[in-house]
Enzyme design. Sequence first.
Site, PDB file in Angstrom:
ATOM      1  CE1 TYR A 154      -3.735   2.434   0.567  1.00 29.67           C
ATOM      2  CE2 TYR A 154      -2.477   3.220   2.454  1.00 29.67           C
ATOM      3  CZ  TYR A 154      -3.531   3.370   1.566  1.00 29.67           C
ATOM      4  OH  TYR A 154      -4.366   4.453   1.674  1.00 29.67           O
ATOM      5  CE  LYS A 158      -3.266   6.105  -1.409  1.00 29.83           C
ATOM      6  NZ  LYS A 158      -4.542   6.392  -2.103  1.00 29.83           N
TER       7      LYS A 158
END
Length: 355
Positions: A154, A158
């Site tokens: 993640y 991101k």
Amino acid sequence: MTGTGSQTDLGVCLVTGAAGLVGSNLVRQLLDRGHRVRALVHRTPLTIEHQGLEQVRGSIEDSAAMGAACAGVDTVFHTAAAIALLGGKHVSSEYRSAAWRVNVEGTANVIQACRQNGVGRLVYTSSVDVCFDGKPSPDMDQTTAYAGRPASVYQETKIEAEKRVLGANGADGLYTCALRADGIYGPEPNMIFEEVVKQVALGRFKAGIGSPRTLQDNSYVGNLVHGEILAAEQLGPTGRASGNAYFITDYCPQNTMEFLRQVVDGLGEKVPTARIPRGVMRPVLVLWQYLHFRVGAPAPPLTPHELDKVTITHYGSIKDAERDFGYRPATSYQDAIELCIPYCRDLHRQLKKQA
């Protein structure tokens, strides 16, 4: 196009991930403010009806669908994302690729569609995690570097997506910014309260983790939406938000157990005083994560990244957002929690019946 002449006129707004926690609240707030809204939904339906709302089905992974969704749009709020909290050097290519397709390639499709359709503004929902490097980081701001050793896929995706959004600022008349939220919660389904209420209902909420002196922050969904709209209004050739990233939270740093105390009290339970040391848990979780990817063991109930999040002080400062577009939390932490307690009680009753 109506949105590029005035920095406070958002024109027609597109919301990606419109059925999610952030997206659905953005849709409602924009409609309440009189904006025309196009909601992009993928699998989950959006249960909102309004004469100013148009719903379209599609995925940000589909460049053609994104191109069609952005036609005639002035402002895009990009909230869609894949949550991939496992990580480490042994993560499988399949796991990483699935998140990369949504968070990075999907974001690239959003940017391309904006540029091709003359969209004037793009607000990207990022995360505090892009700057959290697994070490104490209080009051992070625009000078804080990206995490050099991301502990989850993640984070990796991101970071890359945020770089692409900010790098597109000024291209083909598109002006962009990123808002870094953390621990998004509200009086409706969300990852934080669903898991805590489940553990309480099953009688498993028995101990905290790490030191009670560590501090983290969270983002009430109403505050995040408030910040997204304020930021959008400051995007443009002379907009103060253009090309920048901002931390948007409740700005109420506290220990995770203190954050949860009123919710747990509202369920008729007590926050446990026992604590499991971080140093005991982390090697176990790292090994568990390794076995998950190497031999197919079930995923750990708590990832090493999630453990770091609740046991290492880290939070962002809202000073940059306050300076550039006047952001202050519209709802205090105290009021936000009180709004969430009825939802948590209803969920607790449902889970107790099922147990």
